[in-house]
Design an enzyme around this catalytic site. Structure first.
Site, PDB file in Angstrom:
ATOM      1  N   TYR A 233      -1.532  17.194  -8.841  1.00 32.43           N
ATOM      2  CA  TYR A 233      -0.760  15.937  -8.905  1.00 32.43           C
ATOM      3  C   TYR A 233       0.354  16.037  -9.897  1.00 32.43           C
ATOM      4  O   TYR A 233       0.133  16.397 -11.043  1.00 32.43           O
ATOM      5  CB  TYR A 233      -1.657  14.760  -9.286  1.00 32.43           C
ATOM      6  CG  TYR A 233      -2.678  14.364  -8.253  1.00 32.43           C
ATOM      7  CD1 TYR A 233      -2.624  14.804  -6.935  1.00 32.43           C
ATOM      8  CD2 TYR A 233      -3.720  13.510  -8.593  1.00 32.43           C
ATOM      9  CE1 TYR A 233      -3.575  14.408  -5.991  1.00 32.43           C
ATOM     10  CE2 TYR A 233      -4.670  13.107  -7.657  1.00 32.43           C
ATOM     11  CZ  TYR A 233      -4.587  13.564  -6.369  1.00 32.43           C
ATOM     12  OH  TYR A 233      -5.533  13.172  -5.445  1.00 32.43           O
TER      13      TYR A 233
ATOM     14  N   GLY B 104      -1.149  -0.882   0.156  1.00 31.98           N
ATOM     15  CA  GLY B 104      -0.833  -2.299  -0.072  1.00 31.98           C
ATOM     16  C   GLY B 104      -0.309  -3.028   1.151  1.00 31.98           C
ATOM     17  O   GLY B 104       0.561  -3.886   1.030  1.00 31.98           O
TER      18      GLY B 104
HETATM   19  N1  LIG Z   1      -8.574  13.134  -2.379  1.00 30.20           N
HETATM   20  C1  LIG Z   1      -7.391  12.983  -1.832  1.00 30.20           C
HETATM   21  O1  LIG Z   1      -6.974  13.763  -0.962  1.00 30.20           O
HETATM   22  C2  LIG Z   1      -6.524  11.824  -2.266  1.00 30.20           C
HETATM   23  C3  LIG Z   1      -5.409  11.452  -1.497  1.00 30.20           C
HETATM   24  C4  LIG Z   1      -4.630  10.368  -1.937  1.00 30.20           C
HETATM   25  C5  LIG Z   1      -4.984   9.704  -3.106  1.00 30.20           C
HETATM   26  N2  LIG Z   1      -6.077  10.101  -3.832  1.00 30.20           N
HETATM   27  C6  LIG Z   1      -6.452   9.409  -5.099  1.00 30.20           C
HETATM   28  O2  LIG Z   1      -6.606   8.022  -4.826  1.00 30.20           O
HETATM   29  C7  LIG Z   1      -5.744   7.251  -5.669  1.00 30.20           C
HETATM   30  C8  LIG Z   1      -5.254   6.040  -4.897  1.00 30.20           C
HETATM   31  O3  LIG Z   1      -4.729   6.445  -3.626  1.00 30.20           O
HETATM   32  P1  LIG Z   1      -3.357   5.898  -3.089  1.00 30.20           P
HETATM   33  O4  LIG Z   1      -2.321   6.122  -4.103  1.00 30.20           O
HETATM   34  O5  LIG Z   1      -3.187   6.471  -1.724  1.00 30.20           O
HETATM   35  O6  LIG Z   1      -3.747   4.339  -3.024  1.00 30.20           O
HETATM   36  P2  LIG Z   1      -3.058   3.059  -2.447  1.00 30.20           P
HETATM   37  O7  LIG Z   1      -3.392   1.967  -3.388  1.00 30.20           O
HETATM   38  O8  LIG Z   1      -3.458   2.875  -1.005  1.00 30.20           O
HETATM   39  O9  LIG Z   1      -1.491   3.386  -2.432  1.00 30.20           O
HETATM   40  C9  LIG Z   1      -0.702   3.247  -3.576  1.00 30.20           C
HETATM   41  C10 LIG Z   1       0.725   3.041  -3.125  1.00 30.20           C
HETATM   42  O10 LIG Z   1       0.787   1.886  -2.331  1.00 30.20           O
HETATM   43  C11 LIG Z   1       2.018   1.220  -2.490  1.00 30.20           C
HETATM   44  N3  LIG Z   1       1.781  -0.193  -2.845  1.00 30.20           N
HETATM   45  C12 LIG Z   1       2.431  -1.262  -2.333  1.00 30.20           C
HETATM   46  N4  LIG Z   1       1.964  -2.394  -2.823  1.00 30.20           N
HETATM   47  C13 LIG Z   1       0.993  -2.066  -3.690  1.00 30.20           C
HETATM   48  C14 LIG Z   1       0.139  -2.831  -4.535  1.00 30.20           C
HETATM   49  N5  LIG Z   1       0.185  -4.163  -4.579  1.00 30.20           N
HETATM   50  N6  LIG Z   1      -0.738  -2.176  -5.312  1.00 30.20           N
HETATM   51  C15 LIG Z   1      -0.822  -0.836  -5.262  1.00 30.20           C
HETATM   52  N7  LIG Z   1      -0.021  -0.071  -4.470  1.00 30.20           N
HETATM   53  C16 LIG Z   1       0.876  -0.671  -3.691  1.00 30.20           C
HETATM   54  C17 LIG Z   1       2.764   1.976  -3.557  1.00 30.20           C
HETATM   55  O11 LIG Z   1       3.655   2.796  -2.826  1.00 30.20           O
HETATM   56  P3  LIG Z   1       5.149   3.066  -3.307  1.00 30.20           P
HETATM   57  O12 LIG Z   1       4.986   4.089  -4.392  1.00 30.20           O
HETATM   58  O13 LIG Z   1       5.792   3.604  -2.057  1.00 30.20           O
HETATM   59  O14 LIG Z   1       5.685   1.776  -3.786  1.00 30.20           O
HETATM   60  C18 LIG Z   1       1.702   2.808  -4.254  1.00 30.20           C
HETATM   61  O15 LIG Z   1       2.219   4.018  -4.735  1.00 30.20           O
HETATM   62  C19 LIG Z   1      -4.657   8.235  -6.106  1.00 30.20           C
HETATM   63  O16 LIG Z   1      -4.093   7.867  -7.351  1.00 30.20           O
HETATM   64  C20 LIG Z   1      -5.428   9.531  -6.203  1.00 30.20           C
HETATM   65  O17 LIG Z   1      -6.094   9.601  -7.463  1.00 30.20           O
HETATM   66  C21 LIG Z   1      -6.847  11.142  -3.422  1.00 30.20           C
END
Ligand SMILES: NC(=O)c1ccc[n+]([C@@H]2O[C@H](COP(=O)([O-])OP(=O)(O)OC[C@H]3O[C@@H](n4cnc5c(N)ncnc54)[C@H](OP(=O)(O)O)[C@@H]3O)[C@@H](O)[C@H]2O)c1
Length: 331
Positions: free
Chosen positions: A53, A244
């Site tokens: 990351y 989100g």
């Molecule tokens: N194991 C794996 O393969 C894998 C894969 C993915 C993630 N992860 C882990 O899971 C964690 C969370 O996953 P994710 O980042 O995919 O989660 P998520 O909460 O589904 O997506 C976060 C993204 O959603 C957008 N967003 C829009 N409104 C939002 C709101 N109110 N609150 C939060 N986000 C909002 C933002 O995109 P914009 O940046 O475009 O604004 C933000 O960067 C990561 O930090 C990582 O540690 C693991």
């Protein structure tokens, strides 16, 4: 914030885990510090990162930035958190990995995966040391195989992970983006050999049900059924808010992730979310997170900005009464 037991380890962790993927790249240091402090103040203690990351966030990023930022932010308080990191999706060829991103925003996943370093013993030994160094710690609480690697013999991967556990450098192991039949084989092999066995599986999972192809990165019916009868393995759900998309239809339509969920089932479920949200005076994203919490899942949140964090934090303690849970379950 509620605590839950990780698998059947006796180790409690906060049920909401903070995804730190973008800290140190897309999320600058002051914002990362603000989000982390607020999460700790709210009773959170389960942090998630990976050795890779977040290399894809810009031309100067190479991976390791999130771990390095956490080391800085946790100085003097490492013991307050349960720290998860991952190995196997580190990139061996950054230009090739970057070239797998298409101009339309989609990814050539087969080309991307060819650049992953995998889960051989040599990679695990080298990368565990590198993660410990970047994180500035002498132990990793939970060490995931980030992407299942079918080219490395499972015995080799498991034995290398077990050596890390026996040395005290790793406390527990987990697997991410893995098919159920592989997970069963991993667990059986580990138990038969007396090796450390996975206590968590990390896959994409949310309230909406996927409409697209059955892929190892997204929890499907088979995995959810397996997990229901294997209580020694917790489900850590990434992309728990599907970026989100639960509130704003125009934003939802603009995202890549929605393409894997669009359809009548999701429309019905979004209508149920809207109904419950209006009854509770909450947002749709908050309701989706509260639903996961009621299901005993460990959702990971991934706020890039302070506003993202602020908008979702009320869900940590949002009560979802049984009658509203039924509305969501029966949609
Ligand atoms: N194991 C794996 O393969 C894998 C894969 C993915 C993630 N992860 C882990 O899971 C964690 C969370 O996953 P994710 O980042 O995919 O989660 P998520 O909460 O589904 O997506 C976060 C993204 O959603 C957008 N967003 C829009 N409104 C939002 C709101 N109110 N609150 C939060 N986000 C909002 C933002 O995109 P914009 O940046 O475009 O604004 C933000 O960067 C990561 O930090 C990582 O540690 C693991």
């Amino acid at each position: 914030m509620k605590k839950v037991e990780l698998g059947r380890t006796g180790q409690d962790v906060s049920q909401v885990s903070l995804g730190c993927m973008l800290m140190g790249t897309s999320t600058d240091e002051p914002t990362s510090a603000r989000i982390l402090d607020a999460y700790l103040d709210a009773g959170g203690d389960f942090l998630d990162t990976a050795n890779c990351y977040a290399w894809w966030t810009g031309d100067s990023a190479t991976g390791g930035e999130s771990e390095a930022m956490l080391s800085k932010l946790l100085r003097g308080r490492r013991d307050r958190v349960f720290l998860a990191t991952k190995v196997a999706a580190g990139i061996t060829d950054l230009p090739a990995a970057r070239a797998a991103s298409r101009p339309d925003g989609t990814t050539d996943w087969a080309a991307r995966e060819r650049t992953y370093e995998g889960a051989s013993a040599a990679v695990i030994e080298r990368e565990a040391e590198a993660s410990l160094r970047r994180l500035g710690t002498d132990h990793i609480d939970l060490y995931y195989v980030h992407v299942d690697d079918r080219s490395a013999p499972l015995e080799e991967t498991l034995s290398a992970l077990d050596t890390l556990v026996r040395s005290g450098k790793v406390r527990y192991i987990g697997w991410s983006n893995v098919r159920t039949w592989r997970l069963e084989r991993i667990r059986s092999l580990a138990l038969a050999n007396g090796w450390a066995s996975p206590v968590a599986v990390q896959v994409q999972h949310s309230y909406l049900r996927p409409a697209g192809a059955d892929v190892p990165s997204v929890a499907g019916g088979e995995l959810l059924d397996w997990l229901a009868v294997h209580q020694d393995v917790s489900l850590a759900a990434y992309s728990s808010l599907l970026r989100g998309i639960y509130d704003d239809a125009a934003y939802r339509e603009s995202t890549q992730i929605w393409r894997s969920y669009a359809g009548p089932d999701s429309e019905a479920r979004l209508a149920a979310v809207a109904k419950v949200a209006s009854e509770l005076g909450a947002s749709g994203n908050q309701v989706a997170l509260a639903w996961l919490l009621r299901k005993g899942v460990i959702p990971l949140i991934g706020p890039r900005t302070w506003e993202h964090y602020e908008s979702i934090a009320p869900a940590f303690t949002l009560e979802l009464p049984d009658e509203l849970l039924s509305v969501l379950d029966n949609a």
